[in-house]
Write an enzyme that holds these catalytic residues in place. Structure first.
Site, PDB file in Angstrom:
ATOM      1  N   SER A 153       0.818  -1.200   0.000  1.00  0.00           N
ATOM      2  CA  SER A 153       0.000   0.000   0.000  1.00  0.00           C
ATOM      3  C   SER A 153       0.862   1.265   0.000  1.00  0.00           C
ATOM      4  O   SER A 153       1.677   1.494  -0.884  1.00  0.00           O
ATOM      5  CB  SER A 153      -0.957  -0.057   1.198  1.00  0.00           C
ATOM      6  OG  SER A 153      -1.927   0.955   1.143  1.00  0.00           O
ATOM      7  N   ASP A 183      -9.653  -5.736  -3.310  1.00  0.00           N
ATOM      8  CA  ASP A 183      -9.236  -4.631  -2.458  1.00  0.00           C
ATOM      9  C   ASP A 183     -10.248  -3.495  -2.583  1.00  0.00           C
ATOM     10  O   ASP A 183     -10.517  -3.014  -3.684  1.00  0.00           O
ATOM     11  CB  ASP A 183      -7.848  -4.159  -2.905  1.00  0.00           C
ATOM     12  CG  ASP A 183      -7.199  -3.186  -1.937  1.00  0.00           C
ATOM     13  OD1 ASP A 183      -7.933  -2.531  -1.171  1.00  0.00           O
ATOM     14  OD2 ASP A 183      -5.963  -3.085  -1.958  1.00  0.00           O
ATOM     15  N   HIS A 206      -7.540  -5.721   0.954  1.00  0.00           N
ATOM     16  CA  HIS A 206      -6.358  -4.864   1.053  1.00  0.00           C
ATOM     17  C   HIS A 206      -5.262  -5.513   1.888  1.00  0.00           C
ATOM     18  O   HIS A 206      -4.075  -5.368   1.581  1.00  0.00           O
ATOM     19  CB  HIS A 206      -6.763  -3.515   1.660  1.00  0.00           C
ATOM     20  CG  HIS A 206      -5.684  -2.481   1.593  1.00  0.00           C
ATOM     21  ND1 HIS A 206      -5.164  -2.016   0.400  1.00  0.00           N
ATOM     22  CD2 HIS A 206      -5.006  -1.817   2.580  1.00  0.00           C
ATOM     23  CE1 HIS A 206      -4.232  -1.115   0.646  1.00  0.00           C
ATOM     24  NE2 HIS A 206      -4.106  -0.978   1.948  1.00  0.00           N
TER      25      HIS A 206
END
Length: 262
Positions: free
Chosen positions: A85, A212, A240
């Site tokens: 991320s 996600d 995620h």
């Protein structure tokens, strides 16, 4: 099963998280005979010696634990650098500083900049694609120019968009351990942070997480088009937090990368 190719994985967490979020993946990689280091970035995680967020003056302070680790490696050692991320920005800056120490960089549903545009353009694109309602009960702090300085993920946002496929105990762990985190937009807006000669010289692999709800698949594909990596892999059914919801599948991807990039 132990893989004959043993490498050193360095795992870099995303926004609001810490080394703790990798615990399932760390165990699996070690069982496969790999060496693994998961670290806390500045003001993140559970390390009681770390600075508080209001003591982090710049992205350099935030990155210091990763930079110190890479600088401490033996001259001949090359690592597999994994960023999740928001951690994609951090491994990109590390690639620029230590290209000779990185065998391959793996971006796991992560921001992946190119060497032409300032990294901040990716965050601007993310906020452009999502209305204020998207962020639910997240709490933002803004500067005098109404730019976001930091944020704290709200429990509803965490449960609905970040950890929706994770085990209940992992969701509760996140609610206890997640912290406020900074955006460092001014630092990220600087020109020439990344160069083709250094950042561009390191092989990159992108791992798409297909379910996600934070970095949606469409956005991940846009990131890939914007800065094409050498290879793209996908994890079906991953939210995620793929390292918690699909740890075995992510581990397999990383072990395949270990065998290919030697």
């Amino acid at each position: 099963m132990e893989y004959c190719v043993k490498k050193h994985f360095i795992l870099v967490h995303g926004f609001g998280h810490g080394a703790w979020c990798w615990y399932r993946l760390v165990s699996l990689l070690k069982l496969a005979g790999q060496r693994v280091t998961a670290l806390d970035l500045g003001a993140c995680g559970v390390n009681t010696n770390t600075k508080r967020l209001n003591q982090i003056a710049s992205i350099s302070d935030y990155l210091q634990p990763l930079m110190d680790l890479l600088a401490s490696l033996p001259p001949a050692e090359k690592v597999i650098l994994v960023g999740h991320s928001y951690g994609g920005f951090m491994i990109s800056l590390a690639m620029e500083s230590f290209p000779h120490k990185i065998l391959v960089a793996v971006f796991v549903t992560a921001y992946m900049p190119n060497h032409k545009d300032p990294p901040v353009t990716l965050m601007q694109q993310f906020f452009k694609r999502n209305s204020i309602d998207f962020f639910m009960d997240c709490r933002f702090i803004y500067d005098q120019e109404n730019q976001p300085v930091s944020a704290t993920f709200g429990p509803d946002f965490i449960a609905t968009k970040v950890y929706q496929h994770c085990q209940p105990e992992d969701l509760e762990l996140a609610k206890m351990l997640m912290r406020a985190d900074g955006f460092f937009l001014e630092d990220m807006a600087k020109e020439s942070l990344l160069t083709e000669e250094k950042y561009g010289s390191v092989d990159r692999v992108y791992i798409v997480c297909e379910e996600d709800e934070v970095m949606k698949e469409e956005f991940q594909r846009w990131l890939i088009e914007n800065s094409p990596p050498k290879e793209v892999k996908s994890v079906v059914g991953a939210d995620h937090m793929v390292m918690l919801s699909k740890p075995k599948e992510l581990c397999l991807c990383l072990l395949q990368i270990t065998e290919k990039y030697q």
